[in-house]
Write an enzyme that holds these catalytic residues in place. Structure first.
Site, PDB file in Angstrom:
ATOM      1  CD  GLN A   1      43.332   7.660  -0.197  1.00  0.00           C
ATOM      2  OE1 GLN A   1      43.717   7.074   0.810  1.00  0.00           O
ATOM      3  NE2 GLN A   1      42.382   7.177  -0.972  1.00  0.00           N
TER       4      GLN A   1
ATOM      5  N   GLY B   1      39.828  11.161  -2.339  1.00  0.00           N
ATOM      6  CA  GLY B   1      39.187   9.988  -1.751  1.00  0.00           C
ATOM      7  C   GLY B   1      37.761   9.794  -2.239  1.00  0.00           C
TER       8      GLY B   1
ATOM      9  CG  ASP C   1      38.096   7.408  -6.050  1.00  0.00           C
ATOM     10  OD1 ASP C   1      38.451   8.014  -5.029  1.00  0.00           O
ATOM     11  OD2 ASP C   1      38.419   6.238  -6.259  1.00  0.00           O
TER      12      ASP C   1
ATOM     13  CD  GLU D   1      34.087   0.440  -1.843  1.00  0.00           C
ATOM     14  OE1 GLU D   1      33.662  -0.526  -2.521  1.00  0.00           O
ATOM     15  OE2 GLU D   1      34.966   1.219  -2.258  1.00  0.00           O
TER      16      GLU D   1
ATOM     17  CD  GLN E   1      36.041  -0.830   1.642  1.00  0.00           C
ATOM     18  OE1 GLN E   1      35.842  -1.677   0.770  1.00  0.00           O
ATOM     19  NE2 GLN E   1      36.889   0.166   1.478  1.00  0.00           N
TER      20      GLN E   1
HETATM   21  C1  2M8 Z   1      38.471   4.072  -3.441  1.00  0.00           C
HETATM   22  O1  2M8 Z   1      39.514   4.476  -4.301  1.00  0.00           O
HETATM   23  C2  2M8 Z   1      40.394   3.605  -5.028  1.00  0.00           C
HETATM   24  C3  2M8 Z   1      41.466   4.471  -5.689  1.00  0.00           C
HETATM   25  O2  2M8 Z   1      42.209   5.126  -4.710  1.00  0.00           O
HETATM   26  C4  2M8 Z   1      39.758   2.762  -6.101  1.00  0.00           C
HETATM   27  O3  2M8 Z   1      38.585   2.951  -6.436  1.00  0.00           O
HETATM   28  O4  2M8 Z   1      40.465   1.890  -6.641  1.00  0.00           O
HETATM   29  C5  2M8 Z   1      37.973   5.339  -2.713  1.00  0.00           C
HETATM   30  O5  2M8 Z   1      36.742   5.108  -2.089  1.00  0.00           O
HETATM   31  C6  2M8 Z   1      39.012   5.802  -1.708  1.00  0.00           C
HETATM   32  O6  2M8 Z   1      38.526   6.874  -0.949  1.00  0.00           O
HETATM   33  C7  2M8 Z   1      39.422   4.666  -0.773  1.00  0.00           C
HETATM   34  O7  2M8 Z   1      40.481   5.095   0.038  1.00  0.00           O
HETATM   35  C8  2M8 Z   1      39.845   3.416  -1.561  1.00  0.00           C
HETATM   36  C9  2M8 Z   1      40.070   2.203  -0.653  1.00  0.00           C
HETATM   37  O8  2M8 Z   1      38.967   1.988   0.196  1.00  0.00           O
HETATM   38  O9  2M8 Z   1      38.849   3.061  -2.523  1.00  0.00           O
END
Ligand code: 2M8
Length: 442
Positions: free
Chosen positions: A113, A178, A180, A415, A430
């Site tokens: 990341q 990050g 996604d 979030e 979050q």
């Molecule tokens: C989100 O990503 C994860 C996969 O890595 C998910 O959706 O399961 C993204 O917002 C990422 O940037 C972030 O680090 C993670 C945890 O907050 O969630």
């Protein structure tokens, strides 16, 4: 959107609640990214969380960074997820098939990341030094002993992901960026055609019940296909270019790395590794120039590039402001600052709070509730604002601080947020949102 149950009375209470969120998500050696949706440690989340924690408890902040570093791969890569024992997240460690590839005893994913870590370690160390006493000593000891590991992380990024000298980092999965499901990746993902995929059951849409706030099943199939492609070559850096259907030069990650190289050079000089500082500064310049070179003269925004087709990706997303993180070109900075104040971004009068959304609110494909396709992300706003401040822009930092605190006063530590109504979306409580609340308050 009206908050029925959780409005915060004042900034003192906001801080108390933010600290309570981090304490509530703390498993002892890791603060999970969110209580239910993300019951593990995420790489860049952990860095923001540690920085927020350092406003409260420096040793605990350092322990968070140490937990993350303990999962570093022999190659130098810091994995994007370090798994706790908690069930309920998909894809879990088994799906990643990293056993035998990751170091013994480490339970992790196999991708990375954005490297915000060195920037935030420097911040923690400077905060602790200003406090003096035991905090300063603990931070100094931490920096002295871990600088070599952070350098290995940056060396890996340079050699495994940017050896071409372009100053641009390649990502092999949207999860690495990050951001996604940002529209930035729609083109590259449209060329990913899942073949025979092991069956899977998502868990995220059980927790965030409104599925429109999360990526679609089609998107998830592509995400899982890429994981399968990488696992099939055992995450071997040398084989990824020949094996993976998604390869993007990520301009935002490159800017993060440029800034982090500067910060790591300072730490290296201060804590006994001065010999490496010149190399780190060279890389800082290389990535800074790489980022600047992507700017579209017409739109003024920085662009990603699809490695497999050679196409520029110039969509109006927050990543287009990568130069605000890394550039030292005053004209470029001025143009980008003006843009971000303008009607496509924070100057859109329809906004609940004058903060940049993940995608321009004038973008026809805007999805104001859907994850990285439109909502406002508090963590991004703080990261960008702190970059602005570091380049001398106290004025914008102050404005964004005020707007961010107003936004967070609704009390859920969402979030992400709906740009026009201010509704908290995705996960509540979050961790990185609580962490940046503490940073804004510090
Ligand atoms: C989100 O990503 C994860 C996969 O890595 C998910 O959706 O399961 C993204 O917002 C990422 O940037 C972030 O680090 C993670 C945890 O907050 O969630």
């Amino acid at each position: 959107w009206q908050n029925p149950d959780r409005p915060v009375a004042d900034l003192g209470e906001l801080g108390d609640r933010a600290r309570a969120v981090l304490a509530g998500n703390d498993l002892g050696t890791m603060v999970t990214a969110a209580p239910d949706l993300y019951p593990h440690m995420w790489s860049w989340d952990a860095a923001f969380v540690a920085s927020g924690l350092s406003t409260v408890d420096v040793p605990r902040a350092l322990a968070e960074m140490s937990s993350l570093l303990a999962a570093q791969w022999h190659s130098g890569m810091i994995p994007h997820i370090v798994f706790s024992d908690a069930p309920g997240y998909f894809p879990g460690v088994d799906r990643w098939r990293t056993a035998g590839v990751s170091p013994e005893g480490v339970s992790s994913s196999g991708i990375c990341q954005p490297p915000v870590h060195a920037t935030l370690v420097r911040r923690i160390v400077e905060r602790a030094a200003a406090r003096g006493g035991q905090d300063a000593q603990a931070a100094e000891d931490f920096a002295r002993s871990t600088v070599p590991q952070w350098i290995r992380w940056h060396e890996w990024l340079r050699s495994a992901r940017a050896a071409d000298g372009s100053g641009l980092v390649t990502v092999y999965h949207g999860w690495e960026s990050g951001m996604d499901n940002s529209p930035r990746f729609d083109g590259p993902y449209s060329r990913v055609h899942p073949g025979e995929l092991e069956p899977f059951q998502r868990t995220d849409t059980r927790i965030v019940e409104d599925a429109s706030q999360r990526p679609s099943d089609e998107e998830y199939a592509r995400y899982l296909w890429l994981v399968q492609q990488m696992a099939d070559v055992r995450f071997d850096d040398a084989r990824l270019p020949g094996a993976v259907d998604f390869q993007v030069k990520d301009v935002f990650m490159s800017a993060v790395l440029a800034a982090a190289n500067e910060d790591l050079a300072v730490l290296a000089e201060d804590y006994g590794h001065g010999g490496e500082a010149a190399q780190l500064r060279e890389w800082a310049a290389e990535f800074r120039e790489g980022v600047d070179s992507t700017v579209d003269p017409e739109t003024g925004l920085a662009r990603d590039r699809d490695v497999l087709t050679g196409e520029w990706i110039g969509l109006p997303t927050i990543a287009g402001f990568a130069p605000l993180v890394s550039s030292t070109d005053p004209l470029l900075r001025a143009r980008q600052s003006e843009l971000i104040d303008g009607p496509d971004w924070t100057g859109d009068p329809r906004l609940a709070f004058p903060l940049p959304a993940s995608t321009s609110t004038r973008y026809p494909e805007l999805r104001p509730r859907q994850y990285w396709r439109g909502p406002v992300w508090p963590v991004m706003n703080w990261y960008l604002a702190s970059a602005l401040r570091r380049h001398g822009d106290e004025e914008r930092y102050g404005r964004w601080r005020e707007a961010s605190l107003d936004q967070l006063m609704e009390g859920h530590f969402g979030e992400y947020y709906e740009p026009f109504t201010g509704e908290p979306l995705g996960s509540w409580d979050q961790s990185w949102t609580a962490a940046v609340a503490l940073e804004w308050l510090d």
